[in-house]
Every structure is written in C-alpha cells, then in structure tokens.
Scaffold this motif. Structure first.
Motif, PDB file in Angstrom:
ATOM      1  N   ALA A 132       0.839  -1.208   0.000  1.00 17.56           N
ATOM      2  CA  ALA A 132       0.000   0.000   0.000  1.00 17.56           C
ATOM      3  C   ALA A 132       0.868   1.249   0.000  1.00 17.56           C
ATOM      4  N   PRO A 133       0.359   2.357  -0.561  1.00 20.67           N
ATOM      5  CA  PRO A 133       1.062   3.629  -0.413  1.00 20.67           C
ATOM      6  C   PRO A 133       1.342   3.889   1.062  1.00 20.67           C
ATOM      7  N   THR A 134       2.611   4.076   1.393  1.00 18.43           N
ATOM      8  CA  THR A 134       3.023   4.141   2.799  1.00 18.43           C
ATOM      9  C   THR A 134       3.817   5.423   3.049  1.00 18.43           C
ATOM     10  N   ILE A 135       3.401   6.160   4.082  1.00 14.05           N
ATOM     11  CA  ILE A 135       4.099   7.383   4.474  1.00 14.05           C
ATOM     12  C   ILE A 135       4.682   7.174   5.862  1.00 14.05           C
ATOM     13  N   LEU A 136       5.921   7.579   6.043  1.00 12.50           N
ATOM     14  CA  LEU A 136       6.603   7.459   7.332  1.00 12.50           C
ATOM     15  C   LEU A 136       7.133   8.828   7.727  1.00 12.50           C
ATOM     16  N   LEU A 137       7.085   9.132   9.003  1.00  6.52           N
ATOM     17  CA  LEU A 137       7.488  10.458   9.484  1.00  6.52           C
ATOM     18  C   LEU A 137       8.744  10.360  10.335  1.00  6.52           C
TER      19      LEU A 137
END
Length: 502
Positions: free
Chosen positions: A346-351
């Motif tokens: 899945a499209p994954t965003i990490l901060l």
C-alpha cells in the motif's frame, strides 16, 4: 495474472538456462562483427535508411498497441492509462519528433573561423559512432528500450538492444515484433539475463547506454573501460522533494502522489524518494496526502487497480525489509499493508525515520515515502548535500528567493519547481544524471547527439596563401602576426595590406 506463479518462474528459469547455452561470448563477437560489417558498408548512414527505420518503429507502436499494453500488464500490472501515457505516448512522440527533425539534425553546422586563418570556412559534421549497445531497465520496459534505440538509429548506427529479463513479456514482445518493422540486419534484439549481458559487455562497442542501478552501472563502466568505450549511464538515486508551507496544498499533494505512486508505484528512477518539510507544516501535508490518496486509490489502496505491482518477489522482499528494520514500523503514519501473494504494498508514508536507516541511505524504488522534518526549510540544503547527487530534485514553493536558492545550490540531473517527473516528457530538455546518478544524457535531439560524433571539418583554399606563416620567421612577419591576433581592426587592415604586398 498479477504475479508469476512458482511454475511460471521455473519455466522462465528453464528458458533462461537454454538461452545461456545458445548465446555466449563467441556468439556475441560474431554478432558485433556482422553488424560492424553492415555499418562499414554504409548501410545505416543514409537519411532514407534512418527515416525508414523510425517510421517502422512508429508503425509498430500504432499497430501493436494492444499487445504492448498486455505485455506491460503481465510484467508490472500497469494500469492501462498509465502505460499509455508513460510508455506508448512518450515513445510515439519521440519517434515522430525524430522523423520530423532528422534532416535538420543531420545537416552540417557552419561555424565561424578566426581572421588569422583567412580565407577559410569550417563546419561540424555529425557522424554515426558505429555499432552501439543499449541495455534497458524493467520499470518502463518499452520506453527505456526503444527511446534510446530511436536516437541511435536517427544518428545512423547499427544497434543491439538487450531488454531487461525482469520484464519477460515486454522483452519477448520486442524480440518478436521489432524484426518485423525494422532492418534486422542492422538492428538486433538479444534476450536473456546476466549471462547474455556479460557476453555482450566483453565485446568492443562504439557506445553503450545502460539504464538501471548503480552496482550494475559500475560493472558496465568497468567493461567499457577495457575498450575505452564511451558510456551513457542512467542510474537514479534518492530524489528529494522539498515542500514549503506557502503552497496550494491540494495541488501539491496530488502532484507528489502522481510522482510517487502513480509513477509505476514508486518504481521509477525519477520518482519522489523522500520529502523534506518543516516540523510545523508536516501534519497538514500528511493530511492532504491522506485525503488525495483515498480519492485516487480508494479506502483500501492495496487492492487498487490503478497502481502497478512490485516487479517480483525479490524486490518485494527488499521493500518489506526496509519496513521491518528496527524502529521503522513505529514511524508509519499511513499505509504499511503488504500482500506477498499479489506483490502489492500500500502507499506508505513514514514520518521522521532515522537518517541512518536503510530508507534514508538506499534508493527506495517502491511505494514507501519518508517525510523528514526540519526547523527551517533552508536546512534542507545541508540534508540534500549530505547524500549523493540525485537524478531529479523537486521543490514546491511560491517564494522566488527560495526557488533561486534551490536552483543555485542543489545539484541534480534535472529539477522541477512545483511539480514532479514531468521534465522527463519534455524533449527539448536533456535527461541524464550527475556523478552517482549517471553520466551523459538523451531525449529528443540530445538522443541524436548522444550517439553521434561531432566531427570538426576545416576548409582552406589555395588562393591567398601568405608567406608570413612559414619560416624564416623575420621580425616583420612576427609584427604582422601579432597585429592579426590583436583584435584592432585598423591595425589588422594595415597589416593585411602589407601582407598581400609581401
């Protein structure tokens, strides 16, 4: 099928073993010798031959669009509209441009000559290099195969194309179709993997263009060095995207998504690799990305048909390894779901992942997107400069001073302000890397030039031959020569009068 079954993988391995037996270094040497013979006969040099081959490729793209789309679906599960826009349309446009401009590109270019050589004239003649090798990548397997071929043909070369074995359906399609539309005596396709590529690389080529990763790029360059063969290397890297707080947030989010997940699901050398923004603005940007991702790909984007799959299990495993590194999973703010059976992530965003993590030290080449926050946006420059120079760099801002500072201080193969990836589609811009992201460039006329030698041709006339250039070197001759190179027009005229009287 969206992925290769174990039985199909075994069949492909068996086919690869058969190819290893049927094509070795001796076969490659014979192939190069044959093509060099064709080239030396002048077969590829005429305008008529070049334009005929280009029209053949254009015809193939038009007539075989359905088969091409099917192959791209098999290899990468590419959505039809994405495959059309990023592969078929770009390739068709490249071909039509070359056909339209070929006569102009081939024309010798007149250049000025210094007064000291009067009477004379000079020109730059573009001549083909000879027999060239193109090794393409799997992520845009049609475009990255044939776009360089178009440039090599336009320049008048004999060509060997080695498509990527990781996109077997497209590789097979090119091997079967291309000989039906072009001169197979001078343009050849060789399928296979490491063994075939190695057999080709030990040969003497007049130029090699390779698209792919850095490690293989080093191998290609080392092989080319053995024969002092010039290379064009398109390698990639960690492409940064800097986002200011004064932007149109919705448009910015949509364009970042397009340059990441709608660009072969992150499997693109110019894809957005990581974002830099301020700590205060990051939550707003993440919310905007979350909203637009849901609009683009639905509430469960891992099952969306509008994203490509990961190319194979090896790359899927590599990407999940990045996610499973210690301390990384807690940094996920969106996505993170994986489906090994269908090779989907899945499209994954990490901060704010650690800067020494694999996500920030390796090129991601997949649907994972780290966001790194800074106190002041100007801090982005030190972060970008701490990494190897990327193939592309992106900035979103309305601040003119920041734009100028970004252009002046960030070194990258290409750069976009307020968008992503689109520079790849502009034929009047050179496409290429710098330092570790590559060397050389192509696209449009730059493709023609990449596969041409710029030959300097200087014409002199028998009339007007003067003794001042010949020994013995008298004081008078020295004075006249110094006057001629001085740039003082009146002194030059007087010197010329004395010269002709001599």
């Amino acid at each position: 099928m969206l992925f290769q079954s174990k039985s199909s993988s075994a069949a492909l391995s068996s086919m690869a073993e058969e190819r290893k037996i049927s094509f070795d270094a001796d076969d490659a040497a014979l192939l190069v010798e044959e093509l060099r013979g064709r080239f030396n006969l002048g077969r590829t040099k005429s305008y008529e031959w070049r334009v005929t081959q280009l029209k053949g490729i254009s015809k193939m793209i038009d007539e075989r669009e359905k088969e091409i789309l099917e192959a791209l679906q098999k290899d990468l599960s590419k959505p039809e509209i994405e495959a059309f826009l990023t592969e078929i349309n770009l390739l068709s446009s490249s071909c039509k441009l070359a056909i339209k401009e070929l006569k102009h590109w081939m024309m010798p270019k007149k250049v000025k000559t210094p007064l000291l050589t009067f009477p004379s004239s000079a020109e730059i003649v573009s001549e083909p290099l000879g027999v060239v090798l193109i090794i393409s990548a799997w992520n845009f397997p049609l475009l990255l195969s044939l776009d360089p071929v178009i440039g090599a043909i336009a320049a008048g070369n004999a060509v060997v194309l080695k498509p990527s074995e990781l996109a077997p359906a497209t590789s097979s399609l090119l091997s079967n179709l291309l000989p039906k539309y072009v001169d197979n005596a001078a343009i050849r396709v060789i399928e296979g993997g490491v063994s075939e590529a190695s057999a080709l690389l030990v040969q003497k080529w007049d130029k090699i263009l390779y698209t792919g990763g850095r490690q293989v790029g080093k191998i290609v360059m080392a092989a080319a060095t053995e024969h002092l063969t010039p290379v064009v290397l398109e390698l990639g890297g960690k492409c940064p995207t800097v986002v200011d707080s004064n932007v149109d947030l919705r448009v910015t989010a949509r364009r970042i998504i397009t340059g990441k997940w709608a660009c072969n699901n992150g499997q693109a050398c110019i894809g957005v690799d990581y974002i830099i923004t301020t700590k205060d603005f990051a939550p707003k940007l993440i919310d905007a990305l979350r909203r637009e991702i849901e609009k683009f790909f639905g509430k469960d984007p891992i099952v969306s048909k509008d994203t490509s799959r990961i190319v194979n299990l090896s790359h899927f495993t590599r990407l999940t390894k990045l996610l499973n590194e210690d301390g990384i999973s807690s940094k996920i703010v969106l996505g993170g779901q994986t489906d090994e059976n269908n090779l989907k992530i899945a499209p994954t965003i990490l901060l704010d992942v650690p800067e020494d993590s694999l996500l920030m030290t390796e090129e991601i080449f997949g649907p994972l997107l780290p966001i790194i926050t800074v106190q002041r946006l100007e801090d982005c420059f030190n972060l970008i400069k701490s990494k190897p120079k990327p193939l592309a760099a992106y900035l979103f801002t309305k601040d003119r001073q920041l734009k100028k500072k970004f252009i002046d201080n960030v070194s990258a193969g290409g750069m976009l302000i307020n968008d992503t990836a689109l520079h790849f589609t502009v034929p009047t811009l050179p496409f290429g890397g710098v330092e570790e992201s590559g060397m050389g460039s192509y696209h449009g006329k730059f493709s023609f030039e990449a596969f041409s030698h710029k030959k300097a041709v200087f014409h002199r006339f028998f009339l007007g031959d003067q003794s001042i250039r010949y020994p013995p070197y008298t004081p008078t001759k020295t004075k006249i020569l110094k006057t001629l190179v001085s740039g003082d027009i009146f002194r030059i005229i007087r010197a010329l009068v004395r010269c002709f009287k001599a």
